[in-house]
Enzyme design. Structure first.
Site, mmCIF file in Angstrom:
data_model
loop_
_atom_site.group_PDB
_atom_site.id
_atom_site.type_symbol
_atom_site.label_atom_id
_atom_site.label_comp_id
_atom_site.label_asym_id
_atom_site.label_seq_id
_atom_site.Cartn_x
_atom_site.Cartn_y
_atom_site.Cartn_z
ATOM 1 N N LYS A 89 1.559 -40.288 -44.200
ATOM 2 C CA LYS A 89 0.425 -39.468 -43.758
ATOM 3 C C LYS A 89 -0.882 -40.262 -43.836
ATOM 4 O O LYS A 89 -1.722 -40.191 -42.933
ATOM 5 C CB LYS A 89 0.324 -38.205 -44.623
ATOM 6 C CG LYS A 89 1.465 -37.213 -44.439
ATOM 7 C CD LYS A 89 1.451 -36.612 -43.059
ATOM 8 C CE LYS A 89 2.473 -35.488 -42.929
ATOM 9 N NZ LYS A 89 2.486 -34.900 -41.572
ATOM 10 N N ARG A 103 9.034 -30.526 -26.714
ATOM 11 C CA ARG A 103 10.408 -30.801 -26.285
ATOM 12 C C ARG A 103 11.052 -29.638 -25.536
ATOM 13 O O ARG A 103 12.019 -29.832 -24.802
ATOM 14 C CB ARG A 103 11.274 -31.119 -27.505
ATOM 15 C CG ARG A 103 10.941 -32.436 -28.180
ATOM 16 C CD ARG A 103 11.839 -32.638 -29.381
ATOM 17 N NE ARG A 103 11.676 -33.972 -29.959
ATOM 18 C CZ ARG A 103 12.342 -34.393 -31.029
ATOM 19 N NH1 ARG A 103 13.191 -33.574 -31.633
ATOM 20 N NH2 ARG A 103 12.150 -35.605 -31.496
ATOM 21 N N TYR A 162 6.100 -39.692 -48.357
ATOM 22 C CA TYR A 162 5.395 -38.660 -47.598
ATOM 23 C C TYR A 162 3.884 -38.897 -47.547
ATOM 24 O O TYR A 162 3.305 -39.021 -46.450
ATOM 25 C CB TYR A 162 5.719 -37.276 -48.168
ATOM 26 C CG TYR A 162 5.219 -36.140 -47.313
ATOM 27 C CD1 TYR A 162 5.966 -35.667 -46.238
ATOM 28 C CD2 TYR A 162 3.990 -35.527 -47.571
ATOM 29 C CE1 TYR A 162 5.516 -34.622 -45.448
ATOM 30 C CE2 TYR A 162 3.534 -34.487 -46.783
ATOM 31 C CZ TYR A 162 4.299 -34.037 -45.727
ATOM 32 O OH TYR A 162 3.834 -33.004 -44.945
#
Length: 292
Positions: free
Chosen positions: A200, A103, A196
Site C-alpha cells: 500500500k 471486469r 500489506y
C-alpha cells in the site's frame, strides 16, 4: 492431610483475595490508562487544514460541481467501498456522467439509476493497455480497488493492489484525469516489513510521482459494512470496535458510507494543495455536512 488441607484452603483464599484486589484496584487503573492513551493518540491524529472546514460548505460546493458538468470514472465498484461510492454518486448526482470500469457488469435497482447517467465498461485488467480509450476524457478518477492476501494469495494480492492500481492511475493520468482519488489503508508504509502495508505504501509513493493536478489518498481503518462475503474474524472485530467508532470516529474503523461521502466532498471542495492525505479522523471530518 489436615495441615495440607489448611495450607491449600488458605492459599486459595489468598489467591481469591489477590484476584479481587486486582479486579477492583489494578484493572480500573489499567482501563483508565488505556483510555487516556487512546484519547491522547486520537487528539494527536492530524487533520489537514483544508479538511477541517470541508463540510461547512459541502452543499454549496457540490452544487457548484454539478454546474461544471464534469465526468468521473470508478474502478473497484464491486467492492464494499466502491458500492458505497456508486450509491453516493447516484444520490448526489454531482457528475454529468459516471463510468464504471471493471471486469463485469452489475445489475442495479431501477430507483438507483433514476436520473443517474452511468455507463459500465468491461475490461481485462491483465491487458488494461488495450482499453486505454476507456480512461480518456474523465475529469475525476476514483480507485477503490483492493483484495487481501487471504483471498487472492501473495501474488494475487500484489497483482490487484499494486499492478492493477498503478496501471489504472497511469492510464487515468495519460487520459486527462486531473483529480485522482486512491483508497489505500491505515498504516500504509513502503518501508514496512509486512506485505500489506508495504505494498500500500509503495503504491502511494508511486502515484504521488505521477504528477496529478490533484491527488487525494485515503487511509481508512477497518471498513464497517455488511459484507456479503465472509472474512474470518472481521465480523467479530466490527462488533467489538463499533463503540470505538461512536466515541472516536476514524480512530480504528471507517464506515464505507463515511468514506464515500468524504470522497465526494473532497472532490467538490477547493483543494489548495496538490496532495492531501486523509487518515481515519480526516475522513470522518471531511464526510460531515454541517446543517445551516
Amino acid at each position: 492431610m489436615t495441615v495440607q488441607f489448611f495450607m491449600f484452603e488458605n492459599l486459595s483464599l489468598l489467591f481469591s483475595m489477590c484476584n479481587s484486589w486486582c479486579l477492583f484496584t489494578v484493572l480500573p487503573s489499567v482501563v483508565v490508562t488505556l483510555i487516556a492513551v487512546i484519547v491522547a493518540y486520537y487528539i494527536s491524529m492530524s487533520v489537514p487544514e483544508a479538511v477541517q472546514s470541508m463540510g461547512d460548505n459541502a452543499a454549496e460546493n457540490m452544487e457548484k460541481l454539478r454546474s461544471l458538468s464534469k465526468t468521473a470514472f470508478v474502478v473497484g465498484y464491486t467492492g464494499e467501498t466502491g458500492k458505497a461510492l456508486v450509491k453516493t454518486l447516484a444520490n448526489t448526482k454531482v457528475f454529468s456522467k459516471v463510468t464504471l470500469i471493471g471486469r463485469r457488469q452489475v445489475e442495479y435497482e431501477e430507483d438507483m439509476l433514476k436520473d443517474f447517467n452511468v455507463e459500465q465498461k468491461v475490461v481485462d485488467f491483465d491487458k488494461l493497455d488495450e482499453s486505454a480509450d476507456v480512461f480518456q476524457g474523465h475529469d475525476v478518477g476514483f480507485c477503490c480497488m483492493g483484495t487481501t492476501r487471504g483471498k487472492a494469495g501473495v501474488e494475487g494480492f500484489k497483482k490487484v493492489d499494486r499492478d492493477y492500481v498503478l496501471k489504472t492511475a497511469e492510464l487515468a493520468k495519460s487520459g486527462g484525469t486531473t483529480h485522482f482519488h486512491l483508497v489505500s489503508s491505515q498504516g500504509a508504509d513502503a518501508n514496512s516489513s509486512l506485505l500489506y502495508p508495504q505494498v500500500k505504501g509503495q503504491v502511494e509513493d508511486t502515484v504521488k510521482e505521477m504528477g496529478f493536478e490533484k491527488l487525494s489518498i485515503y487511509r481508512p481503518g477497518l471498513l464497517m459494512c455488511d459484507r456479503k462475503e465472509s472474512r474470518a474474524g472481521e465480523w467479530v472485530l466490527r462488533k467489538m470496535l463499533a463503540p470505538v467508532e461512536y466515541a472516536a470516529p476514524g480512530l480504528a474503523t471507517t464506515p464505507t458510507s463515511t468514506l464515500a461521502k468524504a470522497m465526494i466532498h473532497a472532490t467538490a471542495a477547493p483543494q489548495p494543495e496538490p496532495f492531501l492525505l486523509y487518515n481515519g479522523k480526516a475522513i470522518h471530518r471531511a464526510s460531515v455536512s454541517k446543517k445551516k
